[in-house]
Scaffold this active site. Sequence first.
Site, PDB file in Angstrom:
ATOM      1  N   GLY A  76      33.405 -29.001  -3.807  1.00  0.00           N
ATOM      2  CA  GLY A  76      34.029 -28.171  -4.842  1.00  0.00           C
ATOM      3  C   GLY A  76      32.950 -27.556  -5.729  1.00  0.00           C
ATOM      4  N   ARG A 115      34.263 -25.724 -13.966  1.00  0.00           N
ATOM      5  CA  ARG A 115      34.698 -26.067 -15.322  1.00  0.00           C
ATOM      6  C   ARG A 115      33.694 -26.958 -16.069  1.00  0.00           C
ATOM      7  NH1 ARG A 115      40.446 -28.386 -14.918  1.00  0.00           N
ATOM      8  NH2 ARG A 115      40.105 -28.370 -12.667  1.00  0.00           N
ATOM      9  N   THR A 164      40.865 -29.518   1.215  1.00  0.00           N
ATOM     10  CA  THR A 164      40.414 -30.892   1.461  1.00  0.00           C
ATOM     11  C   THR A 164      40.472 -31.267   2.946  1.00  0.00           C
ATOM     12  OG1 THR A 164      42.637 -31.619   0.830  1.00  0.00           O
ATOM     13  CG2 THR A 164      40.930 -31.793  -0.848  1.00  0.00           C
ATOM     14  N   ASP A 210      33.912 -36.988  -7.321  1.00  0.00           N
ATOM     15  CA  ASP A 210      34.086 -36.794  -8.766  1.00  0.00           C
ATOM     16  C   ASP A 210      35.092 -37.782  -9.346  1.00  0.00           C
ATOM     17  OD1 ASP A 210      36.407 -35.838  -7.659  1.00  0.00           O
ATOM     18  OD2 ASP A 210      36.206 -33.786  -8.425  1.00  0.00           O
ATOM     19  N   TYR A 226       3.940 -50.780 -32.450  1.00  0.00           N
ATOM     20  CA  TYR A 226       4.052 -50.198 -31.111  1.00  0.00           C
ATOM     21  C   TYR A 226       3.260 -51.076 -30.155  1.00  0.00           C
ATOM     22  CZ  TYR A 226       3.458 -47.497 -26.964  1.00  0.00           C
ATOM     23  OH  TYR A 226       3.457 -47.130 -25.643  1.00  0.00           O
ATOM     24  N   ALA A 286       2.880 -56.713 -39.096  1.00  0.00           N
ATOM     25  CA  ALA A 286       3.544 -55.428 -39.342  1.00  0.00           C
ATOM     26  C   ALA A 286       2.551 -54.288 -39.158  1.00  0.00           C
ATOM     27  CB  ALA A 286       4.106 -55.411 -40.753  1.00  0.00           C
ATOM     28  N   ASN A 311      -2.851 -47.184 -26.635  1.00  0.00           N
ATOM     29  CA  ASN A 311      -2.922 -47.328 -25.177  1.00  0.00           C
ATOM     30  C   ASN A 311      -3.309 -46.043 -24.457  1.00  0.00           C
ATOM     31  OD1 ASN A 311      -0.475 -46.137 -25.938  1.00  0.00           O
ATOM     32  ND2 ASN A 311       0.561 -46.838 -24.087  1.00  0.00           N
TER      33      ASN A 311
HETATM   34  C1  UD1 Z   1      43.890 -33.132  -4.377  1.00  0.00           C
HETATM   35  C2  UD1 Z   1      45.064 -33.566  -3.507  1.00  0.00           C
HETATM   36  C3  UD1 Z   1      46.224 -34.029  -4.392  1.00  0.00           C
HETATM   37  C4  UD1 Z   1      45.758 -35.162  -5.277  1.00  0.00           C
HETATM   38  C5  UD1 Z   1      44.524 -34.731  -6.091  1.00  0.00           C
HETATM   39  C6  UD1 Z   1      43.967 -35.921  -6.810  1.00  0.00           C
HETATM   40  C7  UD1 Z   1      44.991 -32.158  -1.513  1.00  0.00           C
HETATM   41  C8  UD1 Z   1      45.559 -30.971  -0.825  1.00  0.00           C
HETATM   42  N1  UD1 Z   1      45.489 -32.427  -2.721  1.00  0.00           N
HETATM   43  O1  UD1 Z   1      44.312 -32.007  -5.099  1.00  0.00           O
HETATM   44  O2  UD1 Z   1      47.304 -34.480  -3.609  1.00  0.00           O
HETATM   45  O3  UD1 Z   1      46.808 -35.562  -6.164  1.00  0.00           O
HETATM   46  O4  UD1 Z   1      43.499 -34.214  -5.219  1.00  0.00           O
HETATM   47  O5  UD1 Z   1      42.942 -35.498  -7.671  1.00  0.00           O
HETATM   48  O6  UD1 Z   1      44.141 -32.831  -0.958  1.00  0.00           O
HETATM   49  N2  UD1 Z   1      36.892 -30.400  -1.982  1.00  0.00           N
HETATM   50  C9  UD1 Z   1      35.996 -30.054  -1.007  1.00  0.00           C
HETATM   51  N3  UD1 Z   1      36.226 -28.925  -0.275  1.00  0.00           N
HETATM   52  C10 UD1 Z   1      37.310 -28.146  -0.460  1.00  0.00           C
HETATM   53  C11 UD1 Z   1      38.227 -28.509  -1.470  1.00  0.00           C
HETATM   54  C12 UD1 Z   1      37.995 -29.642  -2.205  1.00  0.00           C
HETATM   55  O7  UD1 Z   1      34.990 -30.731  -0.807  1.00  0.00           O
HETATM   56  O8  UD1 Z   1      37.441 -27.151   0.272  1.00  0.00           O
HETATM   57  C13 UD1 Z   1      36.657 -31.608  -2.768  1.00  0.00           C
HETATM   58  C14 UD1 Z   1      36.443 -31.320  -4.255  1.00  0.00           C
HETATM   59  O9  UD1 Z   1      35.072 -31.214  -4.550  1.00  0.00           O
HETATM   60  C15 UD1 Z   1      37.060 -32.555  -4.912  1.00  0.00           C
HETATM   61  C16 UD1 Z   1      38.134 -33.002  -3.917  1.00  0.00           C
HETATM   62  O10 UD1 Z   1      37.817 -32.404  -2.693  1.00  0.00           O
HETATM   63  O11 UD1 Z   1      36.128 -33.598  -5.031  1.00  0.00           O
HETATM   64  C17 UD1 Z   1      39.538 -32.615  -4.362  1.00  0.00           C
HETATM   65  O12 UD1 Z   1      39.652 -31.226  -4.434  1.00  0.00           O
HETATM   66  P1  UD1 Z   1      40.580 -30.512  -5.516  1.00  0.00           P
HETATM   67  O13 UD1 Z   1      40.468 -29.062  -5.293  1.00  0.00           O
HETATM   68  O14 UD1 Z   1      40.301 -31.037  -6.857  1.00  0.00           O
HETATM   69  O15 UD1 Z   1      42.027 -31.008  -5.042  1.00  0.00           O
HETATM   70  P2  UD1 Z   1      43.337 -31.002  -5.917  1.00  0.00           P
HETATM   71  O16 UD1 Z   1      43.936 -29.653  -5.831  1.00  0.00           O
HETATM   72  O17 UD1 Z   1      43.080 -31.554  -7.239  1.00  0.00           O
END
Ligand code: UD1
Length: 450
Positions: free
Chosen positions: A12, A16, A82, A106, A351, A365, A371
């Site tokens: 990701g 933010r 994901t 994360d 120190y 003191a 050093n």
């Molecule tokens: C995801 C879940 C959701 C869950 C939530 C919990 C899915 C479709 N949804 O949603 O059900 O409740 O997490 O926080 O899985 N990432 C990648 N590559 C991508 C997209 C994401 O590596 O293409 C990584 C992101 O860096 C992050 C994690 O996957 O660490 C989750 O991605 P994010 O986009 O936050 O998923 P959510 O929409 O929050």
Amino acid sequence: MQDRAALILAAGQGTRMKSELPKVLHKVGGRAMLDWSIDLARRAGCSRIIVVVSAGSQQLQQHVTNVLGDDAFVIQDPPLGTGHAVRAAEDALKDFAGNLIVLYGDCPLIPETAVSALFDELSGEADLGVLGFEAEDPGAYGRLIRNADGNLEGIVEAKEASPEQLAINLCNSGVMAGACDLVFDLLSKVTNDNAKGEYYLTDIVGLAHAAGSVCRAVTCDEDDVLGVNSRVELAAAEAIFQAKTRSAFMKAGVTLTAPETVFFSYDTEIGADVMIEPNVVFATGVHVQPKARIRAFSHLEGAQVRSGAEIGPYARLRPGADIGENARIGNFVEVKNTAVGEGAKANHLAYLGDGAIGPGANIGAGTIFCNYDGFLKYRTSIGAGAFVGSNSALVAPVSIGEGAIVGSGSVITNDVSPDALALGRGQQVEKPGWAKGFREKKKREKSSKR
Ligand code: UD1
Ligand code: MG
């Protein structure tokens, strides 16, 4: 036991966070969030750990290589969800036959018990296991849909959920486990025909259920699965980590008079019957043995404090400080890379860097171990029972013998023999009556000018 592998999603963008540092390298409890996930995977017995990163994330790729070695990351380019992220590791895992767990990079606070509960489900009847939690405000989380016998029928993302589904509080943490070949087999059937146009990992649960596989949820506390997307959430994760750590230490026999003002790191070790006063910071690498006392407003990093020692108030221990049993380091004393012997004392304003202080020595003191000459660092050694008078500068390399005394205000540039007195300062001169004569002369001068 089946072999275990972990896949940590970290592709990701983390926009933010508004940071040049990749999101998963921001720290909680003194450790990068990604390293929390890596450590969790290790403790859960995963023999292979792969991190999914985005293209162009050189700093992150370097970090993964440093921590896990070559071939430990795969690149997802572009990130399409994901499910797509997990598929990015399909090649890397093609020779892997065991169970796979998917973690996020994360999400630093997940307890090992939650992960072992998921693997336990796989050792039992379940083909897929999902880590869920009861959300106070389920908001944008995916909802876990369970049938009458408690098995999972699917996960519905909030954007696709019906009003009845949105009313479900049991949410998806994102952590999921299953046999590696089953996961990739199911993922090959996932499409991006949904509200976000992404390949959802969560879709494999519905597909598995439809094909007659058993999917189970195990649950943990909402605090355990907090995901970090912003600095506000980073601070929230830190607060949860600190609160858990404080209470764990108190349960283990450590006294914290004002727990909410004491800050620990992921690797802090504190023995039983240690007393910690308010406003103390334990940066990484601190070990405190039983019955030591850490007084208010002290900062410790990379330091060892042995039994019965007393630190502070207002002391600073830097990396390599090793404070011996029953030794005392008092206010405004800084110790770096120095072993302080049993019962030795440095109670005020000093120190002590790059040295060794023998048992029972007394450091007055204002003592400074000089050093550094602007290029290199040198060592100061103080023998057992030696006494260094106040406001002395010990110009390293130098050694003070056992039982020697250094006169107050000395600048010591040569070694001092055991039991000797060393004075390195101007001789005191006394002129009897001089001050009185001076005052009278000045008074006369002043009145003649009126
Ligand atoms: C995801 C879940 C959701 C869950 C939530 C919990 C899915 C479709 N949804 O949603 O059900 O409740 O997490 O926080 O899985 N990432 C990648 N590559 C991508 C997209 C994401 O590596 O293409 C990584 C992101 O860096 C992050 C994690 O996957 O660490 C989750 O991605 P994010 O986009 O936050 O998923 P959510 O929409 O929050
Ligand atoms: Mg998210």
